[in-house]
Motif scaffolding. Sequence first.
Motif, PDB file in Angstrom:
ATOM      1  N   VAL A 164       3.054  -5.957   8.899  1.00 30.67           N
ATOM      2  CA  VAL A 164       4.015  -5.164   8.140  1.00 30.67           C
ATOM      3  C   VAL A 164       5.342  -5.916   8.109  1.00 30.67           C
ATOM      4  N   CYS A 165       5.797  -6.263   6.910  1.00 29.97           N
ATOM      5  CA  CYS A 165       7.084  -6.955   6.796  1.00 29.97           C
ATOM      6  C   CYS A 165       8.193  -6.011   6.335  1.00 29.97           C
ATOM      7  N   ASP A 166       7.832  -4.878   5.762  1.00 32.24           N
ATOM      8  CA  ASP A 166       8.820  -3.873   5.380  1.00 32.24           C
ATOM      9  C   ASP A 166       8.093  -2.576   5.040  1.00 32.24           C
ATOM     10  N   SER A 167       8.862  -1.510   4.976  1.00 34.68           N
ATOM     11  CA  SER A 167       8.270  -0.203   4.685  1.00 34.68           C
ATOM     12  C   SER A 167       9.341   0.709   4.125  1.00 34.68           C
ATOM     13  N   LEU A 168       8.882   1.808   3.556  1.00 28.64           N
ATOM     14  CA  LEU A 168       9.809   2.856   3.162  1.00 28.64           C
ATOM     15  C   LEU A 168       9.092   4.184   3.208  1.00 28.64           C
ATOM     16  N   MET A 169       9.882   5.216   3.442  1.00 28.56           N
ATOM     17  CA  MET A 169       9.351   6.567   3.509  1.00 28.56           C
ATOM     18  C   MET A 169      10.299   7.488   2.761  1.00 28.56           C
ATOM     19  N   LEU A 170       9.733   8.325   1.930  1.00 26.64           N
ATOM     20  CA  LEU A 170      10.484   9.363   1.225  1.00 26.64           C
ATOM     21  C   LEU A 170       9.888  10.682   1.670  1.00 26.64           C
ATOM     22  N   ARG A 171      10.716  11.490   2.337  1.00 26.60           N
ATOM     23  CA  ARG A 171      10.215  12.751   2.870  1.00 26.60           C
ATOM     24  C   ARG A 171      11.212  13.849   2.539  1.00 26.60           C
ATOM     25  N   GLY A 172      10.693  14.921   1.967  1.00 26.44           N
ATOM     26  CA  GLY A 172      11.562  16.046   1.703  1.00 26.44           C
ATOM     27  C   GLY A 172      11.020  16.959   0.625  1.00 26.44           C
ATOM     28  N   LEU A 173      11.650  18.092   0.510  1.00 24.18           N
ATOM     29  CA  LEU A 173      11.253  19.118  -0.434  1.00 24.18           C
ATOM     30  C   LEU A 173      12.206  19.166  -1.620  1.00 24.18           C
ATOM     31  N   THR A 174      13.374  18.578  -1.445  1.00 24.02           N
ATOM     32  CA  THR A 174      14.406  18.696  -2.476  1.00 24.02           C
ATOM     33  C   THR A 174      14.707  17.348  -3.122  1.00 24.02           C
ATOM     34  N   ILE A 175      15.551  17.403  -4.111  1.00 25.92           N
ATOM     35  CA  ILE A 175      15.966  16.187  -4.814  1.00 25.92           C
ATOM     36  C   ILE A 175      16.947  15.363  -3.987  1.00 25.92           C
ATOM     37  N   SER A 183       1.866  15.620  10.935  1.00 25.58           N
ATOM     38  CA  SER A 183       0.571  15.383  10.279  1.00 25.58           C
ATOM     39  C   SER A 183       0.734  14.895   8.843  1.00 25.58           C
ATOM     40  N   ARG A 184       1.796  15.299   8.163  1.00 26.94           N
ATOM     41  CA  ARG A 184       1.998  14.827   6.787  1.00 26.94           C
ATOM     42  C   ARG A 184       2.311  13.335   6.765  1.00 26.94           C
ATOM     43  N   CYS A 185       3.121  12.867   7.706  1.00 23.34           N
ATOM     44  CA  CYS A 185       3.402  11.426   7.797  1.00 23.34           C
ATOM     45  C   CYS A 185       2.140  10.657   8.193  1.00 23.34           C
ATOM     46  N   GLN A 186       1.356  11.224   9.103  1.00 27.94           N
ATOM     47  CA  GLN A 186       0.094  10.585   9.490  1.00 27.94           C
ATOM     48  C   GLN A 186      -0.817  10.421   8.280  1.00 27.94           C
ATOM     49  N   ASN A 187      -0.933  11.482   7.483  1.00 31.65           N
ATOM     50  CA  ASN A 187      -1.799  11.446   6.306  1.00 31.65           C
ATOM     51  C   ASN A 187      -1.309  10.422   5.294  1.00 31.65           C
ATOM     52  N   GLY A 216       0.851  -1.179   0.000  1.00 32.59           N
ATOM     53  CA  GLY A 216       0.000   0.000   0.000  1.00 32.59           C
ATOM     54  C   GLY A 216       0.886   1.227   0.000  1.00 32.59           C
ATOM     55  N   ILE A 217       0.466   2.250  -0.707  1.00 27.07           N
ATOM     56  CA  ILE A 217       1.282   3.459  -0.789  1.00 27.07           C
ATOM     57  C   ILE A 217       0.393   4.677  -0.592  1.00 27.07           C
ATOM     58  N   GLY A 218       0.918   5.658   0.114  1.00 28.00           N
ATOM     59  CA  GLY A 218       0.190   6.896   0.363  1.00 28.00           C
ATOM     60  C   GLY A 218       1.125   8.085   0.236  1.00 28.00           C
ATOM     61  N   ARG A 219       0.543   9.204  -0.179  1.00 28.28           N
ATOM     62  CA  ARG A 219       1.345  10.414  -0.366  1.00 28.28           C
ATOM     63  C   ARG A 219       0.605  11.599   0.219  1.00 28.28           C
ATOM     64  N   SER A 220       1.360  12.470   0.846  1.00 27.09           N
ATOM     65  CA  SER A 220       0.792  13.720   1.328  1.00 27.09           C
ATOM     66  C   SER A 220       1.782  14.831   1.021  1.00 27.09           C
ATOM     67  N   GLY A 221       1.346  16.022   1.215  1.00 31.25           N
ATOM     68  CA  GLY A 221       2.233  17.140   0.989  1.00 31.25           C
ATOM     69  C   GLY A 221       1.539  18.240   0.231  1.00 31.25           C
ATOM     70  N   GLY A 222       2.281  19.252  -0.044  1.00 23.41           N
ATOM     71  CA  GLY A 222       1.752  20.388  -0.764  1.00 23.41           C
ATOM     72  C   GLY A 222       2.783  20.924  -1.718  1.00 23.41           C
ATOM     73  N   ARG A 223       2.442  22.028  -2.293  1.00 23.93           N
ATOM     74  CA  ARG A 223       3.332  22.605  -3.289  1.00 23.93           C
ATOM     75  C   ARG A 223       4.629  23.126  -2.673  1.00 23.93           C
ATOM     76  N   PHE A 224       4.531  23.770  -1.517  1.00 29.10           N
ATOM     77  CA  PHE A 224       5.722  24.342  -0.904  1.00 29.10           C
ATOM     78  C   PHE A 224       6.031  23.744   0.465  1.00 29.10           C
ATOM     79  N   LYS A 225       5.457  22.597   0.751  1.00 28.61           N
ATOM     80  CA  LYS A 225       5.739  21.885   1.988  1.00 28.61           C
ATOM     81  C   LYS A 225       6.426  20.578   1.616  1.00 28.61           C
ATOM     82  N   PRO A 226       7.243  20.047   2.522  1.00 24.21           N
ATOM     83  CA  PRO A 226       7.889  18.764   2.215  1.00 24.21           C
ATOM     84  C   PRO A 226       6.850  17.679   1.987  1.00 24.21           C
ATOM     85  N   ARG A 227       6.986  16.981   0.899  1.00 22.79           N
ATOM     86  CA  ARG A 227       6.071  15.877   0.605  1.00 22.79           C
ATOM     87  C   ARG A 227       6.533  14.628   1.318  1.00 22.79           C
ATOM     88  N   VAL A 228       5.583  13.759   1.592  1.00 19.54           N
ATOM     89  CA  VAL A 228       5.887  12.489   2.244  1.00 19.54           C
ATOM     90  C   VAL A 228       5.218  11.381   1.435  1.00 19.54           C
TER      91      VAL A 228
END
Length: 119
Positions: A65-76, A104-108, A41-53
């Motif tokens: 849950v056997c594994d997970s990953l998180m990508l969080r940030g505003l930059t490359i 709240s972004r990670c929660q979403n 399952g995959i979920g994304r939150s964030g905004g235009r000028f806020k760090p996306r998660v």
Amino acid sequence: MITTLITVAVIAWLSQLVLGGWQLHQFNRAFDALCQKGRVGIGRSGGRFKPRVVIAIALDEHNRVCDSLMLRGLTIFARPVKIPAINGTPLQQLQPDVIFPHDSRCQNALSLALKLKHG
């Protein structure tokens, strides 16, 4: 002077394209490895000028849950990381507000990833 500014802008834009492609490649490799471990399952939150998660979770045959990953940030420069705190947790016991009490972004993003698994 104008030629120098245009040259710098073009170099910055090309650098963004190359580094953005590299980031996408890194995420895709991590996501492919995650998909090999179970249902995802995959979920994304964030905004235009806020760090996306982006959060992805893999569930085993027992809906744990056997594994997970998180990508969080505003930059490359953001890189996918694992969320070891939720490994082994049954799907029904995952509570985004408990796992990420101050983000709240990670929660979403986690809530969206969990909704995809209920279907």
